[in-house]
Design a protein around this motif. Structure first.
Motif, PDB file in Angstrom:
ATOM      1  N   ASN A  49       0.837  -1.192   0.000  1.00  0.00           N
ATOM      2  CA  ASN A  49       0.000   0.000   0.000  1.00  0.00           C
ATOM      3  C   ASN A  49       0.881   1.255   0.000  1.00  0.00           C
ATOM      4  OD1 ASN A  49      -1.652   2.192   0.707  1.00  0.00           O
ATOM      5  ND2 ASN A  49      -3.033   0.890   1.880  1.00  0.00           N
ATOM      6  N   PRO A  50       0.864   2.035  -1.078  1.00  0.00           N
ATOM      7  CA  PRO A  50       1.699   3.242  -1.125  1.00  0.00           C
ATOM      8  C   PRO A  50       1.300   4.288  -0.082  1.00  0.00           C
ATOM      9  CG  PRO A  50       0.310   3.074  -3.090  1.00  0.00           C
ATOM     10  CD  PRO A  50       0.133   1.806  -2.324  1.00  0.00           C
ATOM     11  N   ASP A  51       0.029   4.268   0.349  1.00  0.00           N
ATOM     12  CA  ASP A  51      -0.396   5.225   1.376  1.00  0.00           C
ATOM     13  C   ASP A  51       0.235   4.898   2.727  1.00  0.00           C
ATOM     14  OD1 ASP A  51      -1.937   6.622  -0.473  1.00  0.00           O
ATOM     15  OD2 ASP A  51      -3.756   5.489   0.006  1.00  0.00           O
ATOM     16  N   LEU A  52       0.431   3.615   3.026  1.00  0.00           N
ATOM     17  CA  LEU A  52       1.126   3.245   4.256  1.00  0.00           C
ATOM     18  C   LEU A  52       2.567   3.745   4.193  1.00  0.00           C
ATOM     19  CD1 LEU A  52       1.484   1.652   6.977  1.00  0.00           C
ATOM     20  CD2 LEU A  52       2.492  -0.114   5.521  1.00  0.00           C
ATOM     21  N   ARG A  53       3.211   3.526   3.067  1.00  0.00           N
ATOM     22  CA  ARG A  53       4.599   3.979   2.918  1.00  0.00           C
ATOM     23  C   ARG A  53       4.697   5.490   3.134  1.00  0.00           C
ATOM     24  NH1 ARG A  53       8.279   0.771  -0.758  1.00  0.00           N
ATOM     25  NH2 ARG A  53       7.517  -1.357  -0.637  1.00  0.00           N
ATOM     26  N   ALA A  54       3.772   6.239   2.566  1.00  0.00           N
ATOM     27  CA  ALA A  54       3.771   7.699   2.728  1.00  0.00           C
ATOM     28  C   ALA A  54       3.541   8.078   4.196  1.00  0.00           C
ATOM     29  CB  ALA A  54       2.702   8.324   1.838  1.00  0.00           C
ATOM     30  N   TYR A  55       2.655   7.363   4.864  1.00  0.00           N
ATOM     31  CA  TYR A  55       2.351   7.596   6.277  1.00  0.00           C
ATOM     32  C   TYR A  55       3.602   7.407   7.134  1.00  0.00           C
ATOM     33  CZ  TYR A  55       0.010   6.806  10.816  1.00  0.00           C
ATOM     34  OH  TYR A  55      -0.383   6.847  12.131  1.00  0.00           O
ATOM     35  N   LEU A  56       4.314   6.300   6.916  1.00  0.00           N
ATOM     36  CA  LEU A  56       5.512   6.022   7.703  1.00  0.00           C
ATOM     37  C   LEU A  56       6.640   6.991   7.378  1.00  0.00           C
ATOM     38  CD1 LEU A  56       5.483   2.117   7.630  1.00  0.00           C
ATOM     39  CD2 LEU A  56       4.711   3.633   9.478  1.00  0.00           C
ATOM     40  N   LYS A  57       6.758   7.361   6.123  1.00  0.00           N
ATOM     41  CA  LYS A  57       7.781   8.331   5.721  1.00  0.00           C
ATOM     42  C   LYS A  57       7.494   9.687   6.388  1.00  0.00           C
ATOM     43  CE  LYS A  57       9.880  10.073   1.455  1.00  0.00           C
ATOM     44  NZ  LYS A  57       9.820   9.966  -0.010  1.00  0.00           N
ATOM     45  N   LYS A  58       6.213  10.063   6.446  1.00  0.00           N
ATOM     46  CA  LYS A  58       5.817  11.298   7.119  1.00  0.00           C
ATOM     47  C   LYS A  58       6.125  11.204   8.611  1.00  0.00           C
ATOM     48  CE  LYS A  58       3.897  15.346   7.299  1.00  0.00           C
ATOM     49  NZ  LYS A  58       4.607  16.505   6.753  1.00  0.00           N
ATOM     50  N   ASN A  59       5.940  10.017   9.186  1.00  0.00           N
ATOM     51  CA  ASN A  59       6.258   9.802  10.590  1.00  0.00           C
ATOM     52  C   ASN A  59       7.736  10.076  10.853  1.00  0.00           C
ATOM     53  OD1 ASN A  59       6.838   7.059  12.682  1.00  0.00           O
ATOM     54  ND2 ASN A  59       5.633   8.804  13.334  1.00  0.00           N
ATOM     55  N   MET A  60       8.592   9.511  10.020  1.00  0.00           N
ATOM     56  CA  MET A  60      10.033   9.741  10.182  1.00  0.00           C
ATOM     57  C   MET A  60      10.380  11.210   9.962  1.00  0.00           C
ATOM     58  SD  MET A  60      11.879   6.391   8.559  1.00  0.00           S
ATOM     59  CE  MET A  60      10.798   6.090   7.171  1.00  0.00           C
ATOM     60  N   GLU A  61       9.764  11.821   8.964  1.00  0.00           N
ATOM     61  CA  GLU A  61      10.006  13.242   8.687  1.00  0.00           C
ATOM     62  C   GLU A  61       9.640  14.086   9.905  1.00  0.00           C
ATOM     63  OE1 GLU A  61       8.511  16.765   5.633  1.00  0.00           O
ATOM     64  OE2 GLU A  61       7.601  14.784   5.525  1.00  0.00           O
ATOM     65  N   THR A  62       8.531  13.764  10.555  1.00  0.00           N
ATOM     66  CA  THR A  62       8.113  14.479  11.757  1.00  0.00           C
ATOM     67  C   THR A  62       9.165  14.352  12.848  1.00  0.00           C
ATOM     68  OG1 THR A  62       5.779  14.155  11.234  1.00  0.00           O
ATOM     69  CG2 THR A  62       6.314  14.613  13.542  1.00  0.00           C
ATOM     70  N   PHE A  63       9.700  13.153  13.035  1.00  0.00           N
ATOM     71  CA  PHE A  63      10.731  12.956  14.048  1.00  0.00           C
ATOM     72  C   PHE A  63      11.981  13.776  13.746  1.00  0.00           C
ATOM     73  CE2 PHE A  63       8.993   8.439  14.921  1.00  0.00           C
ATOM     74  CZ  PHE A  63       8.041   8.943  15.793  1.00  0.00           C
ATOM     75  N   VAL A  64      12.351  13.856  12.477  1.00  0.00           N
ATOM     76  CA  VAL A  64      13.549  14.598  12.089  1.00  0.00           C
ATOM     77  C   VAL A  64      13.311  16.107  12.200  1.00  0.00           C
ATOM     78  CG1 VAL A  64      15.130  15.107  10.181  1.00  0.00           C
ATOM     79  CG2 VAL A  64      14.426  12.745  10.631  1.00  0.00           C
ATOM     80  N   LYS A  65      12.204  16.582  11.671  1.00  0.00           N
ATOM     81  CA  LYS A  65      11.934  18.022  11.656  1.00  0.00           C
ATOM     82  C   LYS A  65      11.479  18.564  13.015  1.00  0.00           C
ATOM     83  CE  LYS A  65      10.718  18.882   6.826  1.00  0.00           C
ATOM     84  NZ  LYS A  65       9.622  19.285   5.921  1.00  0.00           N
ATOM     85  N   ASP A  66      10.501  17.918  13.616  1.00  0.00           N
ATOM     86  CA  ASP A  66       9.885  18.463  14.824  1.00  0.00           C
ATOM     87  C   ASP A  66      10.599  18.069  16.112  1.00  0.00           C
ATOM     88  OD1 ASP A  66       8.039  19.423  13.022  1.00  0.00           O
ATOM     89  OD2 ASP A  66       6.415  18.102  13.660  1.00  0.00           O
ATOM     90  N   TYR A  67      11.162  16.868  16.145  1.00  0.00           N
ATOM     91  CA  TYR A  67      11.810  16.382  17.357  1.00  0.00           C
ATOM     92  C   TYR A  67      13.333  16.508  17.304  1.00  0.00           C
ATOM     93  CZ  TYR A  67       7.323  14.466  18.795  1.00  0.00           C
ATOM     94  OH  TYR A  67       6.016  14.326  19.167  1.00  0.00           O
TER      95      TYR A  67
END
Length: 167
Positions: free
Chosen positions: A77-95
Motif C-alpha cells: 500500500n503506497p499510502d502506508l509507505r507515505a504515512y511512515l515516511k511522514k512519521n520519520m520526517e516528523t521525528f527529524v523536523k519536529d523532534y
C-alpha cells in the motif's frame, strides 16, 4: 505501537519528548528513535480508517506475523509507505532526532528504507540509521550501520571456548 505520531500518555507528552531531545543535545548526546515498522499493535489508531495499512487474511482480519502476535504492515500500500515516511520526517523536523534504530529492518522492503532515508538525509545529512539485521545489501543500499542480536550468543560461545574457527 498504538500511535506512531504521539507519545502514549502513560509516558508523558510530545512536548516532554521534544524537551528530552533538546536537553540531550545540550549535553552533547545523540538521540535515536526506535522504529518498529514490521508490525503494529492491534489498537493502532490508523487501522480503523485505513484497514488496508495492515495485511489481512481472507476474512479481512489483520494478519498476524509468525514470530510476533502483531498485525503486519502492508507495504504493498503506497499510502502506508507515505504515512511512515511522514512519521520519520516528523521525528527529524519536529523532534530533531539524530537517527533511527530500525527493528528487524531486514523484514521491511529495502526500497522503502532506501527511499525514506534518501529523502530524510536531504533534511538532515548527518542522520544516522541502524539496521537490526544481517543483510549486507540493506547496509550497502540504505543503512549506515547494522547489528544482529545473534552476536550475543556468538560472543558467549567465543568466551566459553565453544566457538570453532572455520578451516
Amino acid at each position: 505501537m498504538a500511535d506512531y505520531f504521539n507519545v502514549d500518555e502513560e509516558y508523558g507528552t510530545n512536548e516532554d519528548l521534544k524537551d528530552f531531545v533538546e536537553t540531550a543535545h545540550k549535553n552533547n548526546l545523540k538521540v535515536f528513535f526506535d522504529l518498529v515498522y514490521l508490525h503494529c499493535g492491534k489498537n493502532a489508531v490508523f487501522i480503523k480508517d485505513h484497514p488496508d495499512f495492515v495485511e489481512q487474511d481472507e476474512n479481512g482480519k489483520p494478519l498476524v506475523g509468525d514470530r510476533w502476535p502483531f498485525a503486519r504492515l502492508n507495504y504493498e500500500n503506497p499510502d502506508l509507505r507515505a504515512y511512515l515516511k511522514k512519521n520519520m520526517e516528523t521525528f527529524v523536523k519536529d523532534y530533531k532526532v539524530d537517527g533511527f534504530r530500525c527493528d528487524v529492518a531486514d523484514t521491511v522492503p529495502l526500497d522503502f528504507w532506501a527511499d525514506a532515508f534518501t529523502y530524510l538525509k536531504t533534511i538532515n545529512p548527518e542522520l544516522l540509521t541502524f539496521n537490526e539485521g544481517r543483510s549486507n545489501e540493506y547496509l550497502e543500499v540504505a543503512f549506515d550501520m547494522a547489528y544482529d542480536f545473534n552476536w550475543t550468543k556468538t560472543m558467549i560461545d567465543v568466551f566459553a571456548n565453544k566457538a570453532h574457527a572455520k578451516n
